[in-house]
Design an enzyme around this catalytic site. Structure first.
Site, PDB file in Angstrom:
ATOM      1  N   GLY A  86      -3.811  -3.370 -14.620  1.00  0.00           N
ATOM      2  CA  GLY A  86      -5.184  -2.951 -14.972  1.00  0.00           C
ATOM      3  C   GLY A  86      -6.037  -4.047 -15.539  1.00  0.00           C
ATOM      4  O   GLY A  86      -5.859  -4.668 -16.593  1.00  0.00           O
ATOM      5  N   GLY A  87      -6.856  -4.446 -14.806  1.00  0.00           N
ATOM      6  CA  GLY A  87      -8.005  -5.458 -15.187  1.00  0.00           C
ATOM      7  C   GLY A  87      -7.458  -6.847 -15.231  1.00  0.00           C
ATOM      8  O   GLY A  87      -8.294  -7.662 -16.026  1.00  0.00           O
ATOM      9  N   LYS A 113       0.819  -1.059   0.077  1.00  0.00           N
ATOM     10  CA  LYS A 113       0.086   0.036   0.139  1.00  0.00           C
ATOM     11  C   LYS A 113       1.039   1.155  -0.013  1.00  0.00           C
ATOM     12  O   LYS A 113       1.894   1.327   0.778  1.00  0.00           O
ATOM     13  CB  LYS A 113      -0.960  -0.132   1.120  1.00  0.00           C
ATOM     14  CG  LYS A 113      -1.757   1.119   1.680  1.00  0.00           C
ATOM     15  CD  LYS A 113      -2.908   1.151   0.846  1.00  0.00           C
ATOM     16  CE  LYS A 113      -3.726   2.253   0.697  1.00  0.00           C
ATOM     17  NZ  LYS A 113      -4.868   2.696  -0.622  1.00  0.00           N
ATOM     18  N   GLY A 129      -8.107   7.552  -0.558  1.00  0.00           N
ATOM     19  CA  GLY A 129      -7.450   8.744  -0.069  1.00  0.00           C
ATOM     20  C   GLY A 129      -6.056   8.314   0.666  1.00  0.00           C
ATOM     21  O   GLY A 129      -5.635   9.059   1.439  1.00  0.00           O
ATOM     22  N   CYS A 152      -1.787   8.906  -8.202  1.00  0.00           N
ATOM     23  CA  CYS A 152      -3.024   8.698  -7.271  1.00  0.00           C
ATOM     24  C   CYS A 152      -4.062   9.627  -7.590  1.00  0.00           C
ATOM     25  O   CYS A 152      -3.950  10.866  -7.389  1.00  0.00           O
ATOM     26  CB  CYS A 152      -2.823   8.328  -5.956  1.00  0.00           C
ATOM     27  SG  CYS A 152      -4.181   8.438  -4.873  1.00  0.00           S
ATOM     28  N   ASN A 205       5.760   0.931  -1.936  1.00  0.00           N
ATOM     29  CA  ASN A 205       5.090   1.911  -2.834  1.00  0.00           C
ATOM     30  C   ASN A 205       4.974   3.244  -2.008  1.00  0.00           C
ATOM     31  O   ASN A 205       4.754   3.140  -0.960  1.00  0.00           O
ATOM     32  CB  ASN A 205       3.742   1.596  -3.520  1.00  0.00           C
ATOM     33  CG  ASN A 205       3.163   2.592  -4.171  1.00  0.00           C
ATOM     34  OD1 ASN A 205       2.721   3.679  -3.615  1.00  0.00           O
ATOM     35  ND2 ASN A 205       2.740   2.169  -5.555  1.00  0.00           N
ATOM     36  N   THR A 264      -7.554  -5.312  -8.366  1.00  0.00           N
ATOM     37  CA  THR A 264      -9.115  -5.510  -8.209  1.00  0.00           C
ATOM     38  C   THR A 264      -9.150  -7.062  -7.882  1.00  0.00           C
ATOM     39  O   THR A 264     -10.318  -7.535  -6.883  1.00  0.00           O
ATOM     40  CB  THR A 264      -9.916  -4.791  -9.067  1.00  0.00           C
ATOM     41  OG1 THR A 264      -9.494  -3.520  -9.120  1.00  0.00           O
ATOM     42  CG2 THR A 264     -11.383  -5.130  -8.679  1.00  0.00           C
ATOM     43  N   LYS A 312       5.246   4.814 -11.108  1.00  0.00           N
ATOM     44  CA  LYS A 312       4.095   4.340 -11.558  1.00  0.00           C
ATOM     45  C   LYS A 312       3.185   5.336 -12.293  1.00  0.00           C
ATOM     46  O   LYS A 312       2.917   6.453 -11.719  1.00  0.00           O
ATOM     47  CB  LYS A 312       3.313   3.922 -10.389  1.00  0.00           C
ATOM     48  CG  LYS A 312       2.089   3.146 -10.786  1.00  0.00           C
ATOM     49  CD  LYS A 312       1.141   2.556  -9.453  1.00  0.00           C
ATOM     50  CE  LYS A 312       0.033   1.920  -9.808  1.00  0.00           C
ATOM     51  NZ  LYS A 312      -0.688   1.249  -8.612  1.00  0.00           N
ATOM     52  N   ASN A 368       4.363   6.413  -6.512  1.00  0.00           N
ATOM     53  CA  ASN A 368       3.171   6.427  -6.858  1.00  0.00           C
ATOM     54  C   ASN A 368       2.965   8.093  -7.377  1.00  0.00           C
ATOM     55  O   ASN A 368       2.938   9.111  -6.536  1.00  0.00           O
ATOM     56  CB  ASN A 368       1.879   6.343  -5.945  1.00  0.00           C
ATOM     57  CG  ASN A 368       0.842   6.381  -6.341  1.00  0.00           C
ATOM     58  OD1 ASN A 368       0.341   7.032  -7.420  1.00  0.00           O
ATOM     59  ND2 ASN A 368      -0.175   5.993  -5.380  1.00  0.00           N
TER      60      ASN A 368
HETATM   61  C1  LIG Z   1      -9.131  -0.088  -3.474  1.00  0.00           C
HETATM   62  C2  LIG Z   1      -7.825   0.356  -4.093  1.00  0.00           C
HETATM   63  C3  LIG Z   1      -6.739   1.189  -3.559  1.00  0.00           C
HETATM   64  C4  LIG Z   1      -5.601   1.450  -4.499  1.00  0.00           C
HETATM   65  N1  LIG Z   1      -4.674   2.159  -3.567  1.00  0.00           N
HETATM   66  C5  LIG Z   1      -3.418   2.346  -4.381  1.00  0.00           C
HETATM   67  C6  LIG Z   1      -2.547   2.724  -3.750  1.00  0.00           C
HETATM   68  O1  LIG Z   1      -2.203   3.271  -2.482  1.00  0.00           O
HETATM   69  N2  LIG Z   1      -1.364   3.170  -4.699  1.00  0.00           N
HETATM   70  C7  LIG Z   1      -1.191   3.020  -5.579  1.00  0.00           C
HETATM   71  O2  LIG Z   1      -0.128   3.149  -6.364  1.00  0.00           O
HETATM   72  N3  LIG Z   1      -2.141   2.273  -6.467  1.00  0.00           N
HETATM   73  C8  LIG Z   1      -3.195   2.036  -5.630  1.00  0.00           C
HETATM   74  N4  LIG Z   1      -4.266   1.661  -6.432  1.00  0.00           N
HETATM   75  C9  LIG Z   1      -4.382   1.312  -7.779  1.00  0.00           C
HETATM   76  C10 LIG Z   1      -3.986  -0.347  -8.106  1.00  0.00           C
HETATM   77  O3  LIG Z   1      -2.580  -0.562  -7.631  1.00  0.00           O
HETATM   78  C11 LIG Z   1      -3.861  -0.654  -9.581  1.00  0.00           C
HETATM   79  O4  LIG Z   1      -3.044   0.182 -10.400  1.00  0.00           O
HETATM   80  C12 LIG Z   1      -5.292  -0.423 -10.313  1.00  0.00           C
HETATM   81  O5  LIG Z   1      -6.129  -0.731  -9.401  1.00  0.00           O
HETATM   82  C13 LIG Z   1      -5.604  -0.886 -11.544  1.00  0.00           C
HETATM   83  O6  LIG Z   1      -5.227  -2.471 -11.584  1.00  0.00           O
HETATM   84  P1  LIG Z   1      -6.816  -3.379 -11.294  1.00  0.00           P
HETATM   85  O7  LIG Z   1      -7.462  -3.024 -12.386  1.00  0.00           O
HETATM   86  O8  LIG Z   1      -6.010  -5.087 -11.311  1.00  0.00           O
HETATM   87  O9  LIG Z   1      -7.087  -3.051  -9.971  1.00  0.00           O
HETATM   88  C14 LIG Z   1      -5.505   1.122  -5.600  1.00  0.00           C
HETATM   89  C15 LIG Z   1      -6.580   0.429  -6.301  1.00  0.00           C
HETATM   90  C16 LIG Z   1      -7.904  -0.004  -5.593  1.00  0.00           C
HETATM   91  C17 LIG Z   1      -8.997  -0.636  -6.257  1.00  0.00           C
END
Ligand SMILES: Cc1cc2nc3c(=O)[nH]c(=O)nc-3n(C[C@H](O)[C@H](O)[C@H](O)COP(=O)(O)O)c2cc1C
Ligand SMILES: Cc1cc2nc3c(=O)[nH]c(=O)nc-3n(C[C@H](O)[C@H](O)[C@H](O)COP(=O)(O)OP(=O)(O)OC[C@H]3O[C@@H](n4cnc5c(N)ncnc54)[C@H](O)[C@@H]3O)c2cc1C
Ligand SMILES: Cc1cc2nc3c(=O)[nH]c(=O)nc-3n(C[C@H](O)[C@H](O)[C@H](O)COP(=O)(O)OP(=O)(O)OC[C@H]3O[C@@H](n4cnc5c(N)ncnc54)[C@H](O)[C@@H]3O)c2cc1C
Ligand SMILES: Cc1cc2nc3c(=O)[nH]c(=O)nc-3n(C[C@H](O)[C@H](O)[C@H](O)COP(=O)(O)O)c2cc1C
Ligand code: FES
Ligand code: FES
Lengths: 263, 306, 306, 263
Positions: free
Chosen positions: C244-245, C45, C72, C131, C99, C267, C166, C128
């Site tokens: 992503g996805g 995280k 957040g 965000c 991260n 996700t 990122k 990051n």
């Molecule tokens: C609930 C949630 C919290 C996230 N928190 C962070 C974060 O703290 N730092 C970060 O770089 N990306 C964060 N992401 C982004 C993910 O690391 C990822 O880049 C993004 O969800 C796309 O991948 P996915 O489609 O497989 O979820 C978060 C995503 C979700 C869904």
């Protein structure tokens, strides 16, 4: 054409990986014009796989229509799970038909893989009309065939592995079938490599041919422009429109062999 | 009956459900399947100065809750549009909005002038500065504030009909582009066009779209469309037309609450070419059920936490 | 057994399946449900200089084939991370990628320096700058080439460990940002973070995310992620991590063919916290079945039409 | 906690819009700690609605678990379509439990709407342990009730429309139920307005209370940070972490009434 909620009457495996579904669809059956036409099936309400799936009409009998399909990926798998009594949202009839009726020519009907349906349909229409026709069906192996090799009745099977009928692709089988055929016209539907081989064979032997081609379809009714096939000698100048490309869903799926570029 | 009427610039529409450019052909193809006269408006396929064959296949592929397309603006060209399509529109009750694409400012202007000089009942123009698939699609305009403002103001001088600029989501700051178009004199803005995407057939390593990239549409992009509409809504005073992933009346209400005065239905037409009319009926019921009154009272009324 | 090994900068990974930041906590929470030691890497995280409570609820909502979040950057802060998390990682076989998020260049640097001065076995840092949900999330860096290059080069001087920037998809030209990060000395780039989106509860007119906008993730954005990876791949020479996805091995292969040397699963972990390990097994089978050999041979090998 | 493929044993409508499902889930049943805990159901493999749905455990019997659910939207509708013999992917047991065991207090169990399950579960646990308990169940109308109003047995129903039990919200019913209760402790679960009213009532009457709160859940296991509820008197300085907000899925769903801000 219309959108209709069809009722499934029967849905069964008829050969290895090949299924046949019969359904009631009076509106579509009524508008049906002939072999070559297809329907677009909305397989499920989920948007995981958003697009309808095109399936050729394999037969029309009163208010019933039949499809014959091969399990290819996810949506064809889901179609196999439909049971008698369930409803299916279909759009059709779509596209053009094979053209025949000139007694001078004997239709040589060539089908393989997912292209069986319109060919068997055409064979049925010929038989019903008292027109002699030759049937040539290709498959990888005998288990995928659900009719018999009967050269005496002008029904020829081909298998890649020789487990039924003539060994090899449909091409040697067509060659054999032509021996007793006066003036043949080939009507073919099947996977791209097969269509390409048929196209070359027809050109080499100067046999007229019609090909039902496949294409990835967005709508099936001419509004997405997604389903194009390239035309031969298409006018590619900047001013051309639909001379280079043709919409398979409304101009096709059946084209004269010399008209289109396969693959 | 709820009051579905809406107003964009000088034009009143009977309802806010339009069909999106490129997803309903030239408007009359589906008359066998849908009562096209009940739609709020029909936005026709992008028209370019000359006919275009479009891109080689494969042009489309489905994706999770969406699809990619790279049609390449295949269209009949403005001359044929004026000759063969515009006369058909005389018989339609539905307002027609002509979508225009070009590769230079001069080309956009020429298309609009040619159309204006023909007699027609079209209600207005939607200017595609956001097609991600071809150079001629105006993307270089859609990502640049100055070019957008300049193009808009030149087109503004050529017509008194509705002038709508169609925005791209593939930018860092869509609100800035919206402001530029407003400054240029646009009557309204529509958003969004497709997102740039890709899909690969791993069995043969080929891209599922001939040239690689395509435009993503469908429910998958609805959250992005809503965010774009709301961002632009916060930044401009002209009406907005919401586009992206709409399949039902609830989606329409989401867009209205985010700031849209009308919406366009795109990809959903491919599953059901009559979906626009179903949505109109559903929307009527939904508004009545919730005593929401006219949609005009709901525009931009989303409540955010503080 | 196919060869799943991959290499990013100076680090060899046993397999290319990482879990994405923010979707796997600090890495050890799910050890009851998943064999976390089999993952290619765990990206923890986002950590900020000080602990953050995050945004008020509602913070998440599902959307078609995806979800929005606006957490957040709730996190324990770098001091607690060093004290309580880093010791746990000593016992893990899986490489940990930390991260980091910040609101100023100095803050990013301070966090990285503090971590470097503690003894740890972490494999590297993912920065990051993308965000979309809070000011502290670095988005002002992620949309600006100069700021990205400068931040990267300052961080580069502070560590010899893996430095991954990122990238955000919410920009006009992601390749340009990628080039800037490469120029600044990044070992690798990861893409994409979430897309800005919105969702509205029409029954009460409230936004389904407290502050209105959230970040869209899940299969819905897979085409966008693939396009971003391929665009950056065409522009830079350093390795990419695709995000992503992703939900299955086929998705992984798509990203690899588009240009990724590894991927991150986000996700999908919420539906199945062990999905990463399922994908590893599935990928092994898929590569063998298609005689594809090592994934290193497949990176960027998508074939486009001409 | 674990992910388990449960087998549905029974799934039936027990009151207007309220369903009860029994399933075999030995692993989860074994780890179960008490009323208040919940499972996360992966309702379907489609990604149209991607997230699992949280459902409280209403009872555990050997290797079986029971849920009681209200049809709310799309996924709860889909759950009703599950038939005996079908499989369901569930994750659990999750979260904490109601805390009791102090004989001095009589648990006054208050449930409404989607909050019935843990309350009935708690009632069952009290009964099994020989602990006297008061049960107060609210609903909009009598048709939503599936147990009887039996004040003599300390079972009180409330309906908004007066068609069963006491007319009004659960609050007047709680007030009545308290008449014969020595030292009550309220344990409540239900919709936000109900919890808010119970919270105020408990504070006003200085009755200790525990509330099982609802929250939109991403993961159910502490890795998404999506499910927060705001704490009372949370330390909001920049250095706080999880003092202002609490993760309902792991810290909750049961909180002391004075601990959390509802709504
Ligand atoms: C609930 C949630 C919290 C996230 N928190 C962070 C974060 O703290 N730092 C970060 O770089 N990306 C964060 N992401 C982004 C993910 O690391 C990822 O880049 C993004 O969800 C796309 O991948 P996915 O489609 O497989 O979820 C978060 C995503 C979700 C869904
Ligand atoms: C006019 C026409 C008639 C057809 N008739 C028959 C028939 O009678 N019997 C039969 O078995 N098959 C027929 N097909 C092929 C059939 O449509 C595909 O096999 C089916 O769509 C595969 O779906 P799937 O989900 O199982 O495969 P997927 O998992 O989607 O597999 C992907 C492949 O399926 C094809 N495909 C997927 N979606 C579409 C689409 N919307 N339009 C076109 N192709 C698509 C593509 O080639 C794609 O590469 C026909 C196709 C066309 C164009
Ligand atoms: C710890 C906990 C225990 C619960 N126990 C029960 C129970 O025993 N019986 C019962 O009937 N209901 C229970 N619920 C509520 C139940 O989870 C929702 O009614 C259900 O998720 C609605 O799904 P849907 O698709 O039918 O509704 P939707 O169409 O999704 O309706 C939307 C509403 O459902 C709720 N919801 C949707 N997804 C989620 C999610 N992932 N997490 C939380 N809420 C969501 C939200 O309030 C949202 O506004 C519980 C909720 C929680 C948090
Ligand atoms: C196949 C296809 C073709 C399109 N062609 C055009 C076009 O010619 N001009 C244009 O402005 N938008 C075009 N679009 C974009 C749509 O008008 C719309 O902006 C986009 O699809 C998002 O809406 P949706 O999610 O409802 O489909 C096209 C979209 C699709 C799917
Ligand atoms: S499938 Fe849409 S135009 Fe042919
Ligand atoms: S639901 Fe994900 S942290 Fe609680």
């Amino acid at each position: 054409m219309k959108i209709e909620i069809a009722t499934v009457l029967e849905n069964k495996l008829i050969a290895s990986n090949i299924w046949k579904m019969k359904m009631t669809a009076p509106g579509i059956a009524e508008q049906y014009k002939g072999a070559g036409q297809f329907i677009q099936i909305l397989v499920q309400s989920s948007w995981d796989n958003p697009l309808r799936r095109p399936m050729s009409i394999a037969a029309v009998d009163g208010d019933q229509i039949v499809i014959i399909y091969k399990v290819f990926g996810r949506m064809t798998q889901v179609i196999t799970e439909q049971e008698a009594g369930e409803e299916l949202d279909i759009l059709g009839p779509l596209g053009n038909t094979f053209r025949w009726g000139d007694d001078e020519f004997t239709p040589v009907l060539v089908g393989g893989g997912v292209g069986l349906a319109p060919i068997l349909n055409m064979y049925g229409e010929c038989t019903a009309a008292g027109q002699n026709a030759v049937l040539v069906i290709g498959a990888r192996t005998g288990a995928e065939h659900f009719i018999d090799h009967e050269p005496q009745n002008n029904v020829f099977l081909a298998t890649d592995d020789g487990t039924a009928g003539i060994t090899g692709t449909v091409i040697p089988a067509i060659a054999i079938s032509l021996k007793n055929t006066g003036k043949p016209e080939i009507l073919a539907c099947g996977p791209e490599p097969m269509l390409k081989a048929v196209q070359e064979f027809a050109a080499a032997h100067e046999i007229p041919a019609q090909l039902s081609v496949e294409s990835y379809m967005g709508c099936g009714i001419g509004i997405c422009q997604g389903c194009v096939v390239e035309r031969v000698n298409g006018n590619v100048s900047e001013h051309s429109y639909h001379e280079k490309y043709s919409l398979v869903c409304i101009d096709g799926p059946v084209y004269k062999s010399e008209e289109v570029i396969i693959g | 009956m709820a009051d579905l009427g809406t107003k964009i610039g000088i034009v009143d529409f009977e309802n806010p459900i339009f069909v999106a450019s490129g997803t309903y052909g030239y408007g009359t193809e589906v008359s066998e399947l849908a009562d096209i006269n009940d739609l709020g408006a029909i936005v026709t396929k992008s028209i370019t100065r000359y006919p275009r064959e479009g891109n080689p296949p494969p042009r489309i592929v489905e994706t999770p809750s969406g699809m990619l397309n790279s049609i390449g603006l295949a269209n009949i060209g403005v001359e044929a549009y004026i000759e063969t399509m515009i006369p058909l529109y005389e018989e339609l009750k539905t307002p027609i909005i002509m979508n225009i694409a070009g590769s230079t400012e001069a080309e956009y202007c020429e298309i609009l002038e040619m159309t204006e000089s023909a007699s027609s009942n079209i209600a207005g123009y939607e200017i595609n500065i956001s097609c991600p698939n071809v150079k001629a699609g105006g993307m270089e305009f859609g990502v640049d504030c100055d070019l957008t403002e300049q193009l808009t103001s030149r087109l503004r001088k050529l017509t008194e009909r509705l002038l709508i600029m169609k925005l791209s989501p593939n930018v860092t700051d869509i609100a800035a582009i919206g402001i530029a178009a407003e400054r240029g004199g646009a009557d309204a803005l529509s958003a969004i066009n497709t997102l740039v995407g890709m899909s690969i057939d791993t069995t043969n390593k080929e891209s599922n779209i001939h040239f690689g990239f395509g435009g993503l549409s469908g429910p998958a992009i609805k959250p992005v469309g809503l965010a774009c509409v709301h961002k632009v809504y916060q930044a401009v005073d002209i009406p907005l037309i919401g586009i992206g992933g709409i399949t039902c009346a609830n989606d329409v209400l989401e867009y209205v609450l985010a700031g849209a005065a009308a919406v366009q239905v795109g990809t959903a037409n491919y599953r059901d070419p009559d979906v626009g009319n179903s949505i109109i009926i559903e929307l009527d019921t939904l508004l009545d059920k919730n005593n929401m009154g006219s949609i005009l009272n709901l525009i931009g009324k989303v409540q955010l936490g503080s």
